[in-house]
Design a protein around this motif. Sequence first.
Motif, short mmCIF file in Angstrom:
data_model
loop_
_atom_site.label_atom_id
_atom_site.label_comp_id
_atom_site.label_asym_id
_atom_site.label_seq_id
_atom_site.Cartn_x
_atom_site.Cartn_y
_atom_site.Cartn_z
N SER A 1 0.85 -1.19 0.00
CA SER A 1 0.00 0.00 0.00
C SER A 1 0.89 1.23 0.00
CB SER A 1 -0.91 0.01 1.23
OG SER A 1 -0.17 0.34 2.39
N ARG A 2 0.28 2.40 -0.09
CA ARG A 2 1.04 3.65 -0.04
C ARG A 2 1.73 3.82 1.31
NH1 ARG A 2 -3.80 5.90 -2.27
NH2 ARG A 2 -4.23 6.59 -0.16
N GLU A 3 1.09 3.32 2.38
CA GLU A 3 1.64 3.47 3.73
C GLU A 3 2.76 2.51 4.04
OE1 GLU A 3 -1.73 2.64 3.44
OE2 GLU A 3 -2.80 4.46 3.98
N GLY A 4 2.84 1.42 3.30
CA GLY A 4 3.83 0.38 3.57
C GLY A 4 3.25 -0.97 3.19
N VAL A 5 3.62 -2.01 3.93
CA VAL A 5 3.14 -3.36 3.66
C VAL A 5 2.28 -3.83 4.84
CG1 VAL A 5 3.80 -5.76 3.23
CG2 VAL A 5 5.17 -3.90 2.27
N TYR A 6 1.07 -4.25 4.52
CA TYR A 6 0.24 -4.91 5.51
C TYR A 6 0.60 -6.39 5.47
CZ TYR A 6 -2.76 -0.81 5.85
OH TYR A 6 -3.24 0.46 6.07
N VAL A 7 0.90 -6.94 6.64
CA VAL A 7 1.22 -8.36 6.77
C VAL A 7 0.13 -8.97 7.66
CG1 VAL A 7 2.91 -10.06 7.56
CG2 VAL A 7 3.70 -7.86 6.64
N THR A 8 -0.61 -9.94 7.11
CA THR A 8 -1.62 -10.62 7.93
C THR A 8 -1.17 -12.07 8.13
OG1 THR A 8 -3.04 -11.37 6.10
CG2 THR A 8 -3.47 -9.17 7.02
N THR A 9 -1.46 -12.58 9.31
CA THR A 9 -1.11 -13.96 9.64
C THR A 9 -2.37 -14.70 10.07
OG1 THR A 9 -0.66 -13.37 11.94
CG2 THR A 9 1.20 -13.34 10.43
N SER A 10 -2.49 -15.92 9.61
CA SER A 10 -3.55 -16.82 10.03
C SER A 10 -2.90 -18.19 10.21
CB SER A 10 -4.65 -16.87 8.97
OG SER A 10 -5.66 -17.78 9.37
N ILE A 11 -2.81 -18.64 11.45
CA ILE A 11 -2.04 -19.85 11.76
C ILE A 11 -2.87 -20.77 12.65
CG2 ILE A 11 0.12 -20.76 12.73
CD1 ILE A 11 1.29 -17.90 12.36
N GLN A 12 -2.80 -22.06 12.39
CA GLN A 12 -3.47 -23.08 13.19
C GLN A 12 -2.44 -24.13 13.60
OE1 GLN A 12 -4.96 -22.36 9.93
NE2 GLN A 12 -5.96 -20.72 11.06
N GLY A 13 -2.81 -24.93 14.59
CA GLY A 13 -1.98 -26.05 15.03
C GLY A 13 -0.81 -25.66 15.91
N LEU A 14 -0.87 -24.48 16.51
CA LEU A 14 0.23 -24.03 17.37
C LEU A 14 0.26 -24.83 18.67
CD1 LEU A 14 -0.30 -20.19 16.97
CD2 LEU A 14 1.60 -21.53 16.04
N PRO A 15 1.45 -25.06 19.22
CA PRO A 15 1.52 -25.72 20.52
C PRO A 15 0.89 -24.85 21.60
CG PRO A 15 3.72 -25.06 19.77
CD PRO A 15 2.76 -24.73 18.68
N PRO B 1 6.28 -8.00 14.77
CA PRO B 1 5.70 -8.20 16.10
C PRO B 1 5.44 -9.69 16.36
CG PRO B 1 4.56 -6.44 14.96
CD PRO B 1 5.45 -7.10 13.95
N PRO B 2 5.36 -10.08 17.63
CA PRO B 2 5.13 -11.49 17.95
C PRO B 2 3.74 -11.96 17.55
CG PRO B 2 5.06 -10.16 19.93
CD PRO B 2 5.49 -9.25 18.82
N VAL B 3 3.61 -13.27 17.44
CA VAL B 3 2.32 -13.92 17.20
C VAL B 3 1.82 -14.43 18.54
CG1 VAL B 3 1.23 -15.92 16.10
CG2 VAL B 3 2.88 -14.52 14.81
N ALA C 1 -2.44 -8.79 12.25
CA ALA C 1 -2.14 -7.90 11.13
C ALA C 1 -1.23 -6.79 11.63
CB ALA C 1 -3.42 -7.31 10.54
N VAL C 2 -0.30 -6.40 10.78
CA VAL C 2 0.61 -5.31 11.11
C VAL C 2 0.90 -4.53 9.83
CG1 VAL C 2 2.72 -6.68 10.79
CG2 VAL C 2 2.75 -4.70 12.31
N LEU C 3 1.14 -3.26 9.98
CA LEU C 3 1.58 -2.39 8.89
C LEU C 3 3.02 -2.03 9.15
CD1 LEU C 3 1.10 -0.54 6.42
CD2 LEU C 3 0.27 1.20 8.04
N THR C 4 3.90 -2.26 8.16
CA THR C 4 5.31 -1.94 8.33
C THR C 4 5.84 -1.20 7.11
OG1 THR C 4 7.52 -2.83 8.73
CG2 THR C 4 6.04 -4.21 7.43
N ASP C 5 6.77 -0.28 7.36
CA ASP C 5 7.44 0.40 6.26
C ASP C 5 8.92 -0.02 6.17
OD1 ASP C 5 8.54 1.68 8.45
OD2 ASP C 5 7.98 3.70 7.82
N ARG C 6 9.27 -1.13 6.81
CA ARG C 6 10.66 -1.59 6.82
C ARG C 6 11.06 -2.28 5.53
NH1 ARG C 6 12.04 -3.87 12.84
NH2 ARG C 6 11.53 -1.96 13.94
#
Length: 169
Positions: free
Chosen positions: A45-59, A110-112, A122-127
């Motif tokens: 996006s113009r602001e940076g990158v949106y990173v979304t996570t969807s995870i199952q089966g975590l300990p 950021p941590p999950v 979800a996180v927005l980063t410009d890194r």
Amino acid sequence: MHQKTVRLTDRRIQWLAQRKPDAVAKLRGSEAYPNIFGVIRLFQSREGVYVTTSIQGLPVNEGSCASRIFAFHIHAGGSCTGNAEDPFANAGMHDNPNNCPHPYHAGDLPPVFGNGGSAWGAVLTDRFSVRDVLGKTVILHANPDDFTTQPSGNAGEKIACGVIMATKN
């Protein structure tokens, strides 16, 4: 001010929901964590990158403090292969093109937070841009990142990995 912030957040969520990601990584657990699977989506996006996570089966831990926290990073390597000691050794180190100290690597995210074996975030980063991380790996670690220890935050064992791939338009 608060009402404007809420509307902006709502618009961003709607934008993500209506848009195809620019890249995805299919997260798979190591042999020791075969139940972990998930999808990481990256949206430029113009602001940076949106990173979304969807995870199952975590300990999950037992007891009243059962929700676990997992370090989450983009690594510079391009493969989720390795050896008996480190099944994702070829994922390399954190993506750090500017040689910054941890936790200022481009790949430090950021941590999950686990929630009964699942996680969404979800996180927005410009890194970085999506183009910068294509072909690199996303790693989920067994421990939370302490945001201090060099070079990688004492995050522990790599328990899941995925390669970031561009989506077809």
